[in-house]
Each structure stands twice: as structure tokens, then as C-alpha cells.
Design an enzyme around this catalytic site. Structure first.
Site, mmCIF file in Angstrom:
data_model
loop_
_atom_site.group_PDB
_atom_site.id
_atom_site.type_symbol
_atom_site.label_atom_id
_atom_site.label_comp_id
_atom_site.label_asym_id
_atom_site.label_seq_id
_atom_site.Cartn_x
_atom_site.Cartn_y
_atom_site.Cartn_z
ATOM 1 C CG HIS A 1 34.969 39.167 45.699
ATOM 2 N ND1 HIS A 1 35.277 39.623 46.967
ATOM 3 C CD2 HIS A 1 34.627 40.274 44.986
ATOM 4 C CE1 HIS A 1 35.113 40.936 47.011
ATOM 5 N NE2 HIS A 1 34.718 41.356 45.824
ATOM 6 C CG HIS B 1 35.044 44.184 49.130
ATOM 7 N ND1 HIS B 1 35.557 44.521 47.902
ATOM 8 C CD2 HIS B 1 36.107 44.211 49.990
ATOM 9 C CE1 HIS B 1 36.853 44.751 47.992
ATOM 10 N NE2 HIS B 1 37.211 44.565 49.263
ATOM 11 C CE1 TYR C 1 29.030 42.927 46.186
ATOM 12 C CE2 TYR C 1 31.425 42.919 46.405
ATOM 13 C CZ TYR C 1 30.257 43.546 45.994
ATOM 14 O OH TYR C 1 30.307 44.783 45.399
#
Length: 351
Positions: A177, A180, A182
Site C-alpha cells: 500500500h 492514500h 499513508y
């Protein structure tokens, strides 16, 4: 007759032989034990149903790589043996239905609070707090601790170990990931990264951490089992866009090529929205990238079919409709009406 011929076409990407060109987008549900981070039979059944329906690639909700990587109550982990063993019931259930499932490995960085992150301040490239409050917790994001180079080295190692743990748990691979807002995206962004060492500076330099994580994970589990997600928008600024989207995309693509990664997952809230030269995010990415692209962004069946036909994407990731309709593909085949996603009933958080 099924009108979505491309959507239902089998495809091989990386090490994965998918039954259809569909993916289940990663969506946080907070079903895990909040103390242990282990998953349960409810989660196994949740993913089993989507595999039974024929979804090609299931990408799990974000699975944290350490106690300090956690940003929401009830999210699962994959850094203890108990967590690894608990995921085995999920992967067995999906494989029994003929499905393919990968773990999205996740570190939220500054998007957390010390009461969630093991009593320690969140980690981030710079000591700049995110805007807003922790989802499902209600307290404002803490000011994070700026990571030292030793911290960075340790976290890169945690990503690699999490990927190995995912394979031990029976997953078919991992998605990193990197989107977004993060941790990885915090390094990528000038909003959250004010460093003056080799991890800061212009975009190319800010992508250094992402490249190190990618390289470590590829070394750990292989390039054919590694996918990465990236985006412009952030959870604390959904409207954020790169100042020069096309130049930014070129820089990202160059970084991906340096690591050797072959499968990417550009993320947007609106798949059909142009961002530069009248082209959408995925169209711009395709212009510079001939590897695998997972498409996502409030996709429906018709938009997915058209994008697959054009070759803009190779696999279409479906989000909220799959929460409301575990039998999503069956309904499409039988031309049945889809149940509407209802936020209060089908609570889901963007990951």
C-alpha cells in the site's frame, strides 16, 4: 447472453491465473480482534463468498506490518505467529473455492494516534501532523515522530518480513500500500515530507523510500507476486492532485521500472475523471507503462468493460458494490439488479 465478455475473460498476471479480469478492491472492515490483530471465521467467510462468486483477484483489507503501523481499531496484522496462523483459515477458504488472494501490506505512518500505535507516537518522514481525526476512533491524528535512517531501515525490513509472513499464511502474493496518504505516500508527498537527506527533496528523491520497500519485498517474495498501489489523493485531502500530473506519473513510472516491478495499481476516487490533457489517471499511466495495470475508482461493470476493451487496464477492481453484493458477478451474468451500497449498513473505510 452476457454482455460483459472482457470482464469475465480469464487472464494471467504475474504468478496468478485469474478466472476473470476482476479484483476485489481492498476495503477496511475492522473485523479483526483489536487486541491481537488476528482474524476470525467471519473474515474467512467474507472472503470465501467473493471467491465463490468468481472474483479473479481478492486484495485484502490493509494488513498492518507492525503494532506501530496500525491506524484504526480492529484492523488485522501479519507480524505475529498468531496473526499468520489466523490468516490460514482465510486463504484455505478462498483457495477451496478456486480463488486467488493477496494481502495488502500496510503502514499508516502519521495517520494514527499513540493509543492505537502501541503507545508510541506515529512514525512519518517529518514531524507534521495529518489533518483530521482517526477513523472509528474519533481523536485527532497525533504529531508523528520523524523517522531516523535506522527507523527507515527497520520499517523496510518489516515490509519484507510481512510479505514473507503472507506467503507462510497461504497468500498468493502481496500488494504494497503506497497510496492514500499513508506512510509510503507520506514520503512521496511534499505535503508530509520536508526532509533534507536522501529521502527528501524533489519527487524523484522522495520516491527513494518507496523504491527501497519495493525492492525489499520483491527480493523477499518475487516480482511475480508483488503489486503496488499508488495515488495522488490522501485520506486527509481527497481533492489533492499533483501540480503537474503527467510529469509526476512519468517520475513514478521511472521509479517502478528501476525496481523491476511489473504490476501496479493506480488509485483514484473517480476513474473517468480527466486529470491532464483530457486523459484520466489510468489513461496517462498506460501511456508510459506497458506492464499490468489494476484499475479502480468507483468502477461499474460497463465502465470496466470499456476500459478493458481499450487496454487501459488489465483487471478491474470493484469496491463497495462487492460489499453490498457478495454475488456481484453472478448478478451481472444473470442481468439481475444490484443491491445498493448503504453506508450505515455496509460500513467500509477507504484504504
Amino acid at each position: 447472453m452476457n454482455k460483459y465478455t472482457k470482464l469475465f475473460e480469464p487472464v494471467t498476471i504475474g504468478a496468478w491465473n485469474l478466472r476473470t479480469r476482476t479484483a476485489m478492491a481492498p476495503m477496511t472492515r475492522s473485523f479483526a480482534d483489536d487486541t491481537t490483530g488476528a482474524v476470525n471465521d467471519q473474515i474467512a467467510e467474507y472472503y470465501r463468498k467473493r471467491a465463490q462468486d468468481g472474483i479473479g483477484l481478492i486484495i485484502t483489507e490493509g494488513v498492518v506490518i507492525s503494532s506501530r503501523a496500525k491506524g484504526n481499531p480492529g484492523v488485522p496484522g501479519i507480524y505475529t505467529q498468531e496473526q499468520i496462523d489466523s490468516w490460514k483459515k482465510v486463504t484455505r477458504a478462498v483457495h477451496a473455492e478456486g480463488g486467488t488472494i493477496i494481502a495488502q501490506i500496510w503502514h499508516v505512518g502519521r495517520a494514527s494516534h499513540h493509543e492505537i500505535a502501541g503507545g508510541l507516537p506515529p512514525q512519518a518522514p517529518s514531524a507534521i501532523a495529518a489533518e483530521g481525526k482517526v477513523s472509528r476512533f474519533g481523536k485527532p491524528f497525533d504529531t508523528p515522530e520523524e523517522m531516523t535512517e535506522q527507523d527507515i531501515k527497520e520499517v523496510v525490513g518489516q515490509y519484507a518480513q510481512a510479505a514473507k509472513n503472507a506467503i507462510e499464511a497461504g497468500f498468493d502474493g502481496v500488494e504494497i500500500h503506497g497510496a492514500h496518504g499513508y506512510l509510503i505516500d507520506q514520503f512521496n508527498s511534499d505535503v508530509s515530507n520536508r526532509r533534507t537527506d536522501r529521502y527528501g527533496g524533489d519527487l524523484k528523491k522522495r520516491l527513494t523510500f518507496m523504491k527501497e520497500v519495493l525492492s525489499a519485498v520483491i527480493e523477499a517474495v518475487g516480482v511475480e507476486r508483488t503489486l503496488i498501489r499508488f495515488s495522488a489523493f490522501k485520506i486527509d485531502d481527497l481533492a489533492y492532485m499533483w501540480e503537474d500530473p503527467e510529469a509526476a506519473i512519468q517520475t513514478f513510472i521511472e521509479a517502478f521500472k528501476e525496481t523491476g516491478v511489473r504490476m501496479i495499481h493506480p488509485s483514484t476516487m473517480e476513474f473517468t475523471k480527466p486529470i491532464a490533457r483530457g486523459l484520466t489517471l489510468h489513461e496517462l499511466v498506460r501511456h508510459y507503462w506497458d506492464g499490468v495495470i489494476i484499475g479502480v475508482g468507483n468502477l461499474d461493470a460497463q465502465t470496466s468493460e470499456e476500459a478493458l476493451e481499450k487496454g487501459t487496464i488489465d483487471v478491474a477492481a470493484i469496491g463497495r458494490p462487492l460489499i453490498a453484493n457478495p454475488d456481484y458477478l453472478t448478478r451481472l451474468k444473470q442481468n439481475e439488479k444490484l443491491a445498493d451500497y448503504e453506508p450505515k449498513k455496509h460500513l467500509v473505510q477507504l484504504v
